[in-house]
Write an enzyme that holds these catalytic residues in place. Sequence first.
Site, PDB file in Angstrom:
ATOM      1  N   GLN A  42      -9.175 -15.311  -4.120  1.00 29.96           N
ATOM      2  CA  GLN A  42     -10.296 -14.391  -4.286  1.00 29.96           C
ATOM      3  C   GLN A  42     -11.492 -15.009  -5.021  1.00 29.96           C
ATOM      4  OE1 GLN A  42      -7.373 -11.141  -5.628  1.00 29.96           O
ATOM      5  NE2 GLN A  42      -9.032  -9.968  -4.722  1.00 29.96           N
ATOM      6  N   HIS A  62     -10.359 -17.324   9.465  1.00 27.65           N
ATOM      7  CA  HIS A  62     -11.026 -18.263  10.373  1.00 27.65           C
ATOM      8  C   HIS A  62     -10.739 -17.960  11.846  1.00 27.65           C
ATOM      9  CE1 HIS A  62     -11.214 -21.487   6.945  1.00 27.65           C
ATOM     10  NE2 HIS A  62     -12.049 -20.481   6.769  1.00 27.65           N
ATOM     11  N   ASP A  75     -13.864 -19.052   1.681  1.00 32.17           N
ATOM     12  CA  ASP A  75     -14.163 -20.498   1.738  1.00 32.17           C
ATOM     13  C   ASP A  75     -14.868 -20.980   0.468  1.00 32.17           C
ATOM     14  OD1 ASP A  75     -13.095 -20.372   4.249  1.00 32.17           O
ATOM     15  OD2 ASP A  75     -14.882 -21.080   5.309  1.00 32.17           O
ATOM     16  N   ASN A 189       2.590 -11.506  -7.254  1.00 32.10           N
ATOM     17  CA  ASN A 189       1.693 -10.392  -7.533  1.00 32.10           C
ATOM     18  C   ASN A 189       1.985  -9.248  -6.575  1.00 32.10           C
ATOM     19  OD1 ASN A 189      -0.798  -9.049  -8.576  1.00 32.10           O
ATOM     20  ND2 ASN A 189      -1.341  -9.174  -6.397  1.00 32.10           N
ATOM     21  N   GLU A 190       2.174  -8.055  -7.113  1.00 28.34           N
ATOM     22  CA  GLU A 190       2.352  -6.841  -6.321  1.00 28.34           C
ATOM     23  C   GLU A 190       3.312  -7.080  -5.151  1.00 28.34           C
ATOM     24  OE1 GLU A 190      -1.271  -4.789  -5.366  1.00 28.34           O
ATOM     25  OE2 GLU A 190      -1.754  -4.469  -7.463  1.00 28.34           O
ATOM     26  N   ASN A 330       0.738  -3.318 -12.291  1.00 31.59           N
ATOM     27  CA  ASN A 330      -0.632  -3.025 -11.865  1.00 31.59           C
ATOM     28  C   ASN A 330      -0.712  -1.560 -11.492  1.00 31.59           C
ATOM     29  OD1 ASN A 330      -1.031  -5.768 -12.019  1.00 31.59           O
ATOM     30  ND2 ASN A 330      -1.437  -6.072  -9.839  1.00 31.59           N
ATOM     31  N   TYR A 332      -3.742   1.729 -10.604  1.00 25.33           N
ATOM     32  CA  TYR A 332      -5.157   2.054 -10.421  1.00 25.33           C
ATOM     33  C   TYR A 332      -5.465   3.541 -10.379  1.00 25.33           C
ATOM     34  CZ  TYR A 332      -6.375  -2.834  -9.562  1.00 25.33           C
ATOM     35  OH  TYR A 332      -6.614  -4.175  -9.712  1.00 25.33           O
TER      36      TYR A 332
HETATM   37  C1  NOJ Z   1      -4.548  -5.565  -6.408  1.00 24.52           C
HETATM   38  C2  NOJ Z   1      -4.530  -7.043  -6.251  1.00 24.52           C
HETATM   39  O1  NOJ Z   1      -3.596  -7.669  -7.062  1.00 24.52           O
HETATM   40  C3  NOJ Z   1      -5.878  -7.706  -6.345  1.00 24.52           C
HETATM   41  O2  NOJ Z   1      -5.804  -8.916  -5.675  1.00 24.52           O
HETATM   42  C4  NOJ Z   1      -6.935  -6.777  -5.784  1.00 24.52           C
HETATM   43  O3  NOJ Z   1      -8.167  -7.394  -5.659  1.00 24.52           O
HETATM   44  C5  NOJ Z   1      -7.020  -5.575  -6.704  1.00 24.52           C
HETATM   45  N1  NOJ Z   1      -5.744  -4.944  -6.831  1.00 24.52           N
HETATM   46  C6  NOJ Z   1      -8.052  -4.530  -6.276  1.00 24.52           C
HETATM   47  O4  NOJ Z   1      -7.738  -4.002  -5.058  1.00 24.52           O
END
Ligand code: NOJ
Length: 498
Positions: A42, A62, A75, A189-190, A330, A332
Amino acid sequence: MVSTRLVFFACFLINSLAADYVINNKRFPSDFMFGVATSAYQIEGGWNEDGRTPSNWDHMTHTRPEFVKDRSNGDIACDSYHKFKEDVAIMKKMGVKHYRFSLSWNRILPTGFPDKINEPGIAYYKNLIKELKTNNIVPLVTIHHWDLPQSLQNLGGFLNASIVDWVADYARVCYKAFGDDVKYWLTFNEAKQICMGGFGFGYYPPAIHSEGILEYVCAHNLLKAHAKAWHIYDKEFRAKQNGKVSVVLDSSAYIPASNKPEDKVATDTVLHFELGWFANPIYNGDYPEIMKTRVAERSKREGRPKSRLPEFTEEEKALIKGTHDYFAMNTYTSYLVESIPDPGIQDPPTRWSDIGVNNFQPDTWENTTMEQDWFKIAPWGMRTLLKWIKYHYSNPEIIVTENGVCDYGDMEDDKRISYIRDNLSYLRDAMIEDGVRVFGYTVWSIIDNFEWQHGYTQKYGLYQVDFDDPKRTRRPKKSADFYKKVCTTRCITDKCVV
Ligand code: NOJ
């Protein structure tokens, strides 16, 4: 069992949505970790530099640019491959205690395997870690944050049972190269998003749509891979490096829509499917009972000879159980949950009909952006979720490894300020009122970055990045000042007591 559930949710319903809620004014403990997060694909860019080979995200963006809303890719992204010192300087200025970032597997191992270790890739992360150390910022390192080497994707990725060994070999290279300076590791991650996104709904590469079937297979392999990587650390590195290894799990908070007992049971069910799917094997040794029962029962009704949910052997259960040194989460947003009549059998099956509840966000809750229809602002769930984890997984030490909000790029981002403040307030309530052992909180993200299938259309940063500017100039938003105050005073109100 039902009666315990009833007691568990009884007080939340009444307290947590109260309109007259008062922001917590108790200072956070002096060792509480306030930090920020990013991930390799990212932010880094440098996609083909110094021996890096393509990941599944390079390949997808791509070959099928339409997969991403604005047809963009990573990129160059924030160009952090070249600008990491500037990123660290920003963090230093903000006063954060930790930085959570991820390693690019294909930058470190260009073939995906440890036959060839890419020294410039290792050097990049060593320099980043050194820069953090010089500035007294603790690294939290995610070994895999969704960018799988395309070479391994071509071999089936998480659907190939060999992923267990591939992850383990890669993790060993990481511990060996960086472990003297890294005390907090995260294998994945997640975990749920890897499987749901890649093999359930198919909104992440390799974009296979197989709800309720391949996403369970992916999770099964992933859990074994996590366990193996944890054991390698435990046996080969822990004594010398003295660090901790966990996995990032993600869940929204779920709150019963009413005081009806069946809504409380439905709420528990969805949490076991969403969080317990991964947490229960790791903490309690197997998939949650409700998940095993429901999927087996529905599979039978579908005429299948066995459950769509794979089974662990006793040996595997024993290997997976206990592979945690802390709980990384995580979160939100929140949902209300209500019980519904049996949804009947679907062909093809779906994981949501396996869960069999209705979860929703009322229209009165504040929206984030139009594109993020899953994401309304509902910070009160933070406390509920933390308490649920405490109760089901033996009161672990918890760090919130991501929390943050998206918009279209406002510099006067008052919404982000109140989002962070309110989430921290409910988190502090959980620590004080419920005795939940939270030791850290991490904002996603320090800088605007490539938001996966949404490209650069959704902004999560405390700092803006100008993606039209070849220099990728970073500028602080209003929320950067706010978070700096939080990090440096450990207080989220104008004045804290104690
Ligand atoms: C979850 C992900 O771990 C992360 O990569 C993402 O950008 C954020 N939450 C926001 O959606």
